[in-house]
Design a protein around this motif. Structure first.
Motif, PDB file in Angstrom:
ATOM      1  N   THR A   1       0.845  -1.189   0.000  1.00  0.00           N
ATOM      2  CA  THR A   1       0.000   0.000   0.000  1.00  0.00           C
ATOM      3  C   THR A   1       0.882   1.242   0.000  1.00  0.00           C
ATOM      4  N   GLU A   2       0.249   2.392  -0.104  1.00  0.00           N
ATOM      5  CA  GLU A   2       1.006   3.646  -0.053  1.00  0.00           C
ATOM      6  C   GLU A   2       1.696   3.822   1.292  1.00  0.00           C
ATOM      7  N   ASP A   3       1.171   3.157   2.306  1.00  0.00           N
ATOM      8  CA  ASP A   3       1.743   3.257   3.647  1.00  0.00           C
ATOM      9  C   ASP A   3       2.665   2.083   3.974  1.00  0.00           C
ATOM     10  N   GLY A   4       3.021   1.305   2.970  1.00  0.00           N
ATOM     11  CA  GLY A   4       3.887   0.149   3.191  1.00  0.00           C
ATOM     12  C   GLY A   4       3.110  -1.152   3.154  1.00  0.00           C
TER      13      GLY A   4
ATOM     14  N   ARG B   1       0.986  -4.325   4.294  1.00  0.00           N
ATOM     15  CA  ARG B   1      -0.067  -4.544   5.276  1.00  0.00           C
ATOM     16  C   ARG B   1      -0.549  -5.989   5.170  1.00  0.00           C
TER      17      ARG B   1
ATOM     18  N   ASN C   1      -5.014  -5.098   8.919  1.00  0.00           N
ATOM     19  CA  ASN C   1      -4.196  -3.994   8.426  1.00  0.00           C
ATOM     20  C   ASN C   1      -2.910  -3.861   9.244  1.00  0.00           C
TER      21      ASN C   1
ATOM     22  N   PRO D   1       0.838  -3.496  10.009  1.00  0.00           N
ATOM     23  CA  PRO D   1       2.028  -3.020   9.292  1.00  0.00           C
ATOM     24  C   PRO D   1       3.144  -4.055   9.347  1.00  0.00           C
TER      25      PRO D   1
ATOM     26  N   ASP E   1       7.195  -5.007   8.300  1.00  0.00           N
ATOM     27  CA  ASP E   1       8.538  -4.646   7.845  1.00  0.00           C
ATOM     28  C   ASP E   1       8.937  -5.609   6.725  1.00  0.00           C
TER      29      ASP E   1
END
Length: 409
Positions: A155-158, A160, A223, A225, A227
């Motif tokens: 995603t745009e936020d990394g 998920r 959702n 996050p 690494d």
């Protein structure tokens, strides 16, 4: 049910470093003596073994398969199997909890990058426990244990992670919860999620009649996050001969062997101390009954045979690991552990049922709590159907069909 508590992080200063195989076996025996105390009561009341697992972390046993170059003992597969037999003879539910810890360490060994190995092995060396978010429940999208809807999305936020898993042995007590998922390219990956990650929930909803304190319930990812360095490309394992599947199966067989040894030991003790001779026998002691004596002899033979084939399977894995692993070698490892799994399954079920026939009706009283052996054996041996082990063996020896590569072979 509510989300479960987070596990306590071990104090690295209290975590021992095991030097080799003999140290590992000594540590297992020491822990088993502690685990055996209260095992029946933990099962009876479903008391989760938080304190006992903290002792497990401090013992250093969690790092016994870490390669020597990363600071671990790198014990033999035969020793790994023996450690599980020892612990599971004391408390098979508690002994089963680390099974996925070693299973995912086997995956890390085969496909982890040097940087991933250094970091994740380092955590294990400080006593961190690894769990597992197991297969999904059966659905149209998950008709087998290798299928499911758990997804790792860019995603745009990394990255998920989203999904819902079950049969998650060890996840409740773990510091990381590795989970199988499908990435955007449709490939299988394994995501090592920190237990305290936002969006990760472990629910203690395990309600089986056996192995009651493994807490092998539900894990949800909403959702979460991720690494990128916590992602392993397990899709590569299907095309790469290795030992991650045989290692997992070796541990499963060792758990069943431990259950069997505990059942036989309790049967002998009950016959010696409490059982009465049958009225028509003309005997004063049940231990003089020729039929009981013969049955005990047969149980001991089968118990010994299963243990020796199990250890032989461990030695086979050791020999395979000592050389470059090709498809034939990987297959030999799977065949060896399949043979062990057939025998340990049979003796676990037979010993835990025969116990009552030998010990008599008094052995069924709730105060003795001997039914836990059969409940544990019946529950754990369903992990993977032994009928398919027989098929694997027959197909290999008759048609030289190599076993497929996954955690159940």
């Amino acid at each position: 049910m509510a989300a479960a508590q987070l596990p306590r992080r071990p104090d690295p200063a209290r975590v021992k470093r095991i030097a080799g195989d003999s140290d590992a076996l000594a540590a297992a025996h020491a822990l088993a003596a502690v685990f055996a105390t209260g095992a029946a009561e933990r099962d009876r009341q479903r008391i989760l073994p938080w304190a006992e697992l903290d002792l497990w972390s401090e013992s250093g046993l969690g790092a016994i398969t870490v390669p020597g170059q990363y600071g671990g003992a790198d014990v033999s597969f035969a020793t790994l199997a023996e450690v599980f037999v020892i612990l599971c003879a004391a408390d098979p539910a508690l002994g089963q909890i680390p099974q996925n810890h070693f299973g995912v360490l086997g995956v890390l060994r085969e496909i982890g990058t040097p940087a991933q190995k250094a970091r994740l092995y380092g955590e294990v060396l400080t006593g961190h426990r690894l769990g597992n978010a197991g297969p999904e429940r059966r659905s149209a999208a998950a008709s087998t244990v290798l299928q499911g809807t758990t997804r790792l999305r860019a995603t745009e936020d990394g990255l998920r992670l989203d999904g819902k898993r079950f049969y998650s042995t060890g996840a409740l007590f773990a510091h990381r919860v590795p989970a199988r998922a499908t990435d955007d390219a449709g490939r299988a990956v394994q995501v090592w999620v920190p237990r305290d990650a936002e969006g990760l929930t472990v629910i203690d909803d395990w309600s089986s009649f056996g192995q009651r304190t493994t807490a092998s319930g539900t894990v949800t990812f909403e959702n979460v996050p991720v690494d990128p360095q916590d992602v392993l490309p397990i899709w590569q394992l299907a095309d790469r001969p290795g030992l991650f599947g045989p290692t997992s199966q070796l541990i499963q067989a060792a758990i069943d062997q431990g259950i069997a040894e505990a059942a036989v030991a309790d049967a002998l003790a009950f016959v010696r101390e409490r059982a009465r001779p049958w009225i028509d026998s003309g005997l004063e002691r049940a231990t003089d009954d020729p039929y009981i004596i013969a049955d005990v002899g047969r149980l001991q033979i089968e118990l010994h045979a299963a243990r020796e084939v199990l250890l032989e399977a461990g030695h086979t894995l050791d020999a395979v690991a000592a050389a470059p692993i090709d498809a034939e070698a990987s297959a030999r490892a799977s065949v060896a552990v399949a043979e062990a799994k057939v025998l340990t399954t049979r003796i676990a079920l037979e010993a835990s049922e025969k116990l009552f026939e030998l010990a008599g009706s008094a052995s069924t009283r709730a105060v003795h709590h001997l039914d836990r052996h059969w409940r544990n054996a019946r529950t754990h041996t369903l992990h993977d159907p032994v009928r398919w082990k027989l098929h694997l063996l027959g197909n290999y020896h008759l048609n030289h069909v190599l076993p497929t590569r996954h955690s159940w072979n």
